[in-house]
Design a protein around this motif. Structure first.
Motif, PDB file in Angstrom:
ATOM      1  N   ILE A  71       0.822  -1.214   0.000  1.00 28.52           N
ATOM      2  CA  ILE A  71       0.000   0.000   0.000  1.00 28.52           C
ATOM      3  C   ILE A  71       0.854   1.261   0.000  1.00 28.52           C
ATOM      4  O   ILE A  71       0.320   2.374  -0.025  1.00 28.52           O
ATOM      5  N   ALA A  72       2.174   1.110   0.042  1.00 32.04           N
ATOM      6  CA  ALA A  72       3.067   2.256   0.213  1.00 32.04           C
ATOM      7  C   ALA A  72       2.864   3.331  -0.856  1.00 32.04           C
ATOM      8  O   ALA A  72       2.618   4.499  -0.536  1.00 32.04           O
ATOM      9  N   LYS A  73       2.964   2.964  -2.129  1.00 30.52           N
ATOM     10  CA  LYS A  73       2.854   3.964  -3.192  1.00 30.52           C
ATOM     11  C   LYS A  73       1.504   4.656  -3.164  1.00 30.52           C
ATOM     12  O   LYS A  73       1.417   5.872  -3.309  1.00 30.52           O
ATOM     13  N   GLU A  74       0.446   3.872  -2.973  1.00 24.85           N
ATOM     14  CA  GLU A  74      -0.891   4.462  -2.912  1.00 24.85           C
ATOM     15  C   GLU A  74      -0.990   5.461  -1.762  1.00 24.85           C
ATOM     16  O   GLU A  74      -1.519   6.559  -1.914  1.00 24.85           O
ATOM     17  N   MET A  75      -0.480   5.074  -0.603  1.00 21.94           N
ATOM     18  CA  MET A  75      -0.513   5.950   0.568  1.00 21.94           C
ATOM     19  C   MET A  75       0.251   7.237   0.302  1.00 21.94           C
ATOM     20  O   MET A  75      -0.210   8.328   0.655  1.00 21.94           O
ATOM     21  N   PHE A  76       1.402   7.129  -0.352  1.00 20.04           N
ATOM     22  CA  PHE A  76       2.211   8.308  -0.642  1.00 20.04           C
ATOM     23  C   PHE A  76       1.516   9.218  -1.654  1.00 20.04           C
ATOM     24  O   PHE A  76       1.720  10.440  -1.635  1.00 20.04           O
ATOM     25  N   ASP A  77       0.706   8.643  -2.544  1.00 15.64           N
ATOM     26  CA  ASP A  77      -0.045   9.450  -3.511  1.00 15.64           C
ATOM     27  C   ASP A  77      -1.264  10.110  -2.867  1.00 15.64           C
ATOM     28  O   ASP A  77      -1.654  11.216  -3.244  1.00 15.64           O
ATOM     29  N   VAL A  78      -1.854   9.430  -1.896  1.00 17.37           N
ATOM     30  CA  VAL A  78      -3.022   9.968  -1.202  1.00 17.37           C
ATOM     31  C   VAL A  78      -2.637  11.138  -0.297  1.00 17.37           C
ATOM     32  O   VAL A  78      -3.372  12.129  -0.186  1.00 17.37           O
ATOM     33  N   PHE A  79      -1.482  11.040   0.326  1.00 14.97           N
ATOM     34  CA  PHE A  79      -1.069  12.033   1.326  1.00 14.97           C
ATOM     35  C   PHE A  79      -1.098  13.479   0.817  1.00 14.97           C
ATOM     36  O   PHE A  79      -1.704  14.342   1.474  1.00 14.97           O
ATOM     37  N   PRO A  80      -0.472  13.842  -0.323  1.00 22.38           N
ATOM     38  CA  PRO A  80      -0.512  15.245  -0.739  1.00 22.38           C
ATOM     39  C   PRO A  80      -1.907  15.746  -1.095  1.00 22.38           C
ATOM     40  O   PRO A  80      -2.190  16.939  -0.961  1.00 22.38           O
ATOM     41  N   ILE A  81      -2.788  14.829  -1.521  1.00 19.50           N
ATOM     42  CA  ILE A  81      -4.169  15.230  -1.797  1.00 19.50           C
ATOM     43  C   ILE A  81      -4.871  15.550  -0.484  1.00 19.50           C
ATOM     44  O   ILE A  81      -5.571  16.565  -0.363  1.00 19.50           O
TER      45      ILE A  81
END
Length: 282
Positions: free
Chosen positions: A99-109
């Motif tokens: 889930i790492a990449k998804e989490m990192f993409d969600v964070f700035p949003i």
């Protein structure tokens, strides 16, 4: 001409970063380049070498001394703990690398949504914006709803479209606050402040009450003893701006990160609830 808070609805959010309940997302998800703000280069998605296994920063108390001034002027407005504890229900990227990449993409949003809520909350707290409450509350409710979406839905959000709706209300709030300031002999100074580029500008002692300084570049500007009461400072770049002795009481949409980026002293007057940074008094 007071921005005294009055009885009104409240937003159920903490806009203060809670690093103990975050998986060090700003230390991993975000990229930075070696510069005066960062001691070394880091790609987005790569953990900072100062991030420990318990997600704490190994040099948190000495970031500036170790060349990481940029970390001290970043603010997630509480998005880190929301993503960590609400969106992903306490499951970290180290425990579940898938889930790492998804989490990192969600964070700035999520950071952008929390930032909008921060400004909306301030708009809702101002005495002058009471006529806007009926317009502000539905947008606040919708923004809060967006923060509770599942990761896939968050990634599909049209953030610029929602920001445009929010910005329209923030502009109306700004106009109501700034309209209280009467135009005087120094109106030319406030008009000058409306320029987008004031890098290194000499504005010592300037009367900037009620100025529209939204997004203005004030990098290294001399604002010593300037009067910035009731000025709109949303998005203004205050990196190394000298605000020693300046009066910012009543200024609107100013963040702690902006204050941290500036140069101030014990004579700088800040709006509530912003605090004097530790490095100002060292």
């Amino acid at each position: 001409m007071s921005n005294k808070p009055i009885n009104r609805p409240t937003i159920r959010f903490s806009f203060t970063s809670d690093c103990e309940n975050c998986f060090g997302l700003c230390c991993v998800a975000l990229p930075y380049a070696k510069s005066a703000d960062f001691a070394f280069h880091k790609d987005g998605g790569a953990p900072c070498r100062n991030l420990k296994k318990d997600y704490r920063c190994g040099i948190h108390q000495n970031l500036r001394d170790n060349g990481f001034k940029g970390c001290t002027v970043y603010e997630c407005f509480g998005a880190g703990q929301t993503v960590s504890q609400l969106t992903y229900k306490g499951k970290g990227w180290r425990e579940d690398p898938e889930i790492a990449k998804e989490m990192f993409d969600v964070f700035p949003i999520m950071q952008q949504l929390h930032e909008m809520l921060y400004y909306l909350d301030e708009a809702l707290s101002l005495e002058d914006t009471e006529p806007l409450y009926h317009d502000l509350l539905p947008v606040i409710k919708e923004t809060e709803r967006l923060t509770r979406l599942d990761p896939q839905s968050i990634l599909q959000l049209d953030v610029p479209a929602h920001r445009a709706i929010v910005n329209k209300l923030l502009l109306q709030a700004s106009e109501r606050v700034r309209a209280k300031v009467k135009k005087g002999n120094k109106h030319h100074e406030r008009k000058r402040a409306g320029r987008r580029d004031l890098i290194g500008a000499k504005l010592k002692g300037a009367d900037l009450r009620g100025a529209n300084m939204r997004g203005v570049l004030l990098i290294a500007a001399d604002l010593r003893e300037a009067d910035l009461r009731w000025a709109d400072l949303i998005g203004a770049d205050l990196r190394d701006a000298d605000i020693r002795g300046a009066n910012l009481v009543g200024s609107i949409f100013l963040t702690q990160a902006q204050v941290n980026a500036a140069i101030g002293d014990s004579n700088t007057k800040l709006p509530h609830p912003l605090k004097v940074p530790e490095h100002w008094v060292k």
